[in-house]
Design a protein around this motif. Structure first.
Motif, short mmCIF file in Angstrom:
data_model
loop_
_atom_site.label_atom_id
_atom_site.label_comp_id
_atom_site.label_asym_id
_atom_site.label_seq_id
_atom_site.Cartn_x
_atom_site.Cartn_y
_atom_site.Cartn_z
N SER A 40 -14.25 -1.26 -1.46
CA SER A 40 -13.27 -2.94 -1.37
C SER A 40 -11.89 -2.37 -0.42
CB SER A 40 -13.38 -2.90 -2.83
OG SER A 40 -12.72 -1.81 -3.32
N ALA A 41 -11.36 -3.17 -1.12
CA ALA A 41 -10.14 -2.91 -0.28
C ALA A 41 -8.84 -2.83 -1.62
CB ALA A 41 -9.28 -4.64 -0.31
N GLN A 42 -9.85 -2.75 -2.87
CA GLN A 42 -8.73 -2.61 -3.72
C GLN A 42 -9.30 -0.89 -3.84
OE1 GLN A 42 -5.92 -3.49 -5.34
NE2 GLN A 42 -6.14 -1.63 -7.15
N GLN A 43 -10.36 -0.02 -3.62
CA GLN A 43 -10.65 1.11 -3.63
C GLN A 43 -9.74 1.59 -2.69
OE1 GLN A 43 -14.74 0.50 -3.17
NE2 GLN A 43 -15.71 1.68 -5.14
N TYR A 48 -5.17 5.74 -0.84
CA TYR A 48 -4.00 6.05 0.34
C TYR A 48 -2.89 5.86 -1.13
CZ TYR A 48 -7.44 5.55 3.38
OH TYR A 48 -8.07 5.48 4.55
N GLU A 49 -2.37 4.70 -1.58
CA GLU A 49 -1.52 4.81 -3.10
C GLU A 49 -1.06 5.84 -3.62
OE1 GLU A 49 0.46 2.46 -6.50
OE2 GLU A 49 -1.70 1.69 -5.20
N ARG A 51 -1.70 8.54 -2.41
CA ARG A 51 -1.87 9.72 -1.52
C ARG A 51 -0.24 9.78 -1.18
NH1 ARG A 51 -6.20 10.01 -2.63
NH2 ARG A 51 -7.44 11.77 -2.40
N GLY A 52 0.59 8.97 -1.89
CA GLY A 52 2.06 8.44 -1.78
C GLY A 52 1.83 6.92 0.01
N PHE A 53 1.19 7.04 0.46
CA PHE A 53 1.70 6.40 1.62
C PHE A 53 2.69 5.08 1.00
CE2 PHE A 53 -1.60 8.01 3.33
CZ PHE A 53 -2.58 8.05 4.25
N PRO A 54 2.84 4.36 2.42
CA PRO A 54 4.08 3.56 1.80
C PRO A 54 2.81 1.73 2.01
CG PRO A 54 4.45 4.27 3.96
CD PRO A 54 3.35 5.00 3.42
N ALA A 55 3.87 1.11 1.03
CA ALA A 55 3.18 0.31 0.76
C ALA A 55 2.55 -1.38 2.41
CB ALA A 55 3.91 -1.07 -0.06
N GLU A 56 3.75 -0.54 3.66
CA GLU A 56 3.43 -1.60 4.09
C GLU A 56 2.12 -0.94 5.59
OE1 GLU A 56 5.14 -2.43 8.92
OE2 GLU A 56 6.53 -0.71 8.23
N ALA A 57 1.97 0.63 4.87
CA ALA A 57 0.63 1.16 6.04
C ALA A 57 -0.39 0.75 4.44
CB ALA A 57 0.51 2.74 5.96
N ILE A 58 -0.83 0.54 3.45
CA ILE A 58 -1.63 -0.13 2.50
C ILE A 58 -1.79 -1.71 2.94
CG2 ILE A 58 -1.96 -0.02 0.07
CD1 ILE A 58 0.21 2.44 -0.76
N SER A 59 -0.92 -2.37 3.23
CA SER A 59 -1.95 -3.16 3.32
C SER A 59 -1.99 -3.35 4.59
CB SER A 59 -0.06 -4.02 3.64
OG SER A 59 -0.59 -5.08 3.81
N GLN A 60 -1.93 -2.59 5.38
CA GLN A 60 -3.10 -3.12 7.32
C GLN A 60 -4.45 -2.36 6.46
OE1 GLN A 60 -2.45 -3.39 11.08
NE2 GLN A 60 -0.73 -4.53 9.40
N THR A 61 -4.43 -0.94 5.89
CA THR A 61 -6.04 -0.66 5.29
C THR A 61 -6.80 -2.32 4.76
OG1 THR A 61 -5.07 -0.06 3.42
CG2 THR A 61 -5.16 1.56 4.67
N ARG A 62 -5.95 -3.07 3.50
CA ARG A 62 -7.37 -3.96 3.13
C ARG A 62 -6.85 -5.01 4.14
NH1 ARG A 62 -6.01 -4.91 -2.10
NH2 ARG A 62 -4.01 -3.67 -3.56
N GLU A 63 -6.91 -5.16 5.17
CA GLU A 63 -7.46 -5.89 6.54
C GLU A 63 -8.32 -5.83 6.40
OE1 GLU A 63 -4.12 -6.59 9.50
OE2 GLU A 63 -2.99 -7.39 7.33
N GLN A 118 -0.32 10.11 9.14
CA GLN A 118 -0.87 9.69 9.98
C GLN A 118 -2.96 10.50 9.60
OE1 GLN A 118 0.46 8.82 14.24
NE2 GLN A 118 2.03 7.99 13.01
N SER A 119 -2.09 11.57 10.03
CA SER A 119 -2.86 12.89 9.70
C SER A 119 -3.98 12.71 8.88
CB SER A 119 -2.11 14.10 9.25
OG SER A 119 -2.96 15.53 9.81
N THR A 120 -3.26 12.60 7.07
CA THR A 120 -4.42 12.32 6.26
C THR A 120 -5.12 10.81 6.89
OG1 THR A 120 -2.76 13.17 4.85
CG2 THR A 120 -3.91 11.93 3.89
N PHE A 121 -4.43 10.38 7.26
CA PHE A 121 -5.73 8.97 7.02
C PHE A 121 -6.90 9.34 8.63
CE2 PHE A 121 -7.36 5.35 9.55
CZ PHE A 121 -7.24 4.16 8.47
N ARG A 122 -6.62 10.30 9.67
CA ARG A 122 -7.62 10.16 10.08
C ARG A 122 -8.03 11.02 10.18
NH1 ARG A 122 -3.80 11.35 13.74
NH2 ARG A 122 -3.80 13.86 12.88
N TRP A 123 -8.34 12.12 8.95
CA TRP A 123 -9.11 13.30 8.25
C TRP A 123 -9.66 12.14 7.23
CZ3 TRP A 123 -9.13 13.56 2.78
CH2 TRP A 123 -9.54 14.75 2.86
#
Length: 182
Positions: A40-43, A48-49, A51-63, A118-123
């Motif tokens: 889910s988007a929430q999961q 990512y939250e 792991r300290g991701f900024p809110a703007e990046a987390i918003s992108q993952t929700r889409e 970016q590296s964490t996400f790619r991983w």
């Protein structure tokens, strides 16, 4: 009052929560095991939250629609993952294009996301191409545009040292993006 409380507790039962989230799907033969687990988007936002991701990046993952993929080469030879050989199609016939690593990288660079994130996400993503040796396993996420439509995955895996062995064809129907829990 008791009836309302009982009804509220019933809504929280594991069976009801499981019904709200699409189930994982498994394709398995003597040669390959492929598991797709909808997230889910929430999961994913929580992951990512954490792991300290900024809110703007987390918003992108929700889409995006995330599936955690597990692969196991059960052959005695090489098995080749190439997500270019994966096609997603909605049940009404429309194509559903996976969001590539490059597309994510462009998003992250446009918002000036620090390289560590970016590296964490790619991983966390499934490799786009990989050769699997006998009994090797691999996993990661594959992402698609979020949709409420059911869709099918058709994938082809080459086999053999030089990709010259018989191909393995996979078809997984009725896949669905996981929604958010109530």
């Amino acid at each position: 009052m008791t009836m309302i409380l009982g009804l509220s507790l019933g809504l929280l039962s594991p069976a009801v929560l499981q019904a709200a989230t699409p189930a994982q799907q498994v394709f398995e033969t003597k040669a390959l095991k492929l598991v797709l687990i909808p997230r889910s988007a929430q999961q994913m936002a929580a992951f990512y939250e954490g792991r300290g991701f900024p809110a703007e990046a987390i918003s992108q993952t929700r889409e995006a629609c995330f599936f955690t993929v597990g692969l196991h080469n059960k052959t005695q030879g090489s098995l080749w993952l190439d997500t270019a050989n994966w096609q997603f199609q909605t049940d009404d016939g429309g194509p559903l294009q996976a969001i590539s690593r490059e597309a994510w990288q462009q998003r992250w660079q446009a918002m000036k996301l620090p390289l560590a994130y970016q590296s964490t996400f790619r991983w966390t993503l499934l490799p786009a191409e990989l050769d699997f040796q006998p009994d090797e396993r691999e996993g990661g996420n594959i992402t698609l545009p979020r949709t409420d439509k059911a869709f099918t995955l058709k994938a082809r895996f080459a086999t053999g040292k030089d990709r010259q062995g018989p191909a393995i064809h996979v078809e997984m129907k009725n896949l669905r993006c996981a929604g958010d829990s109530p």
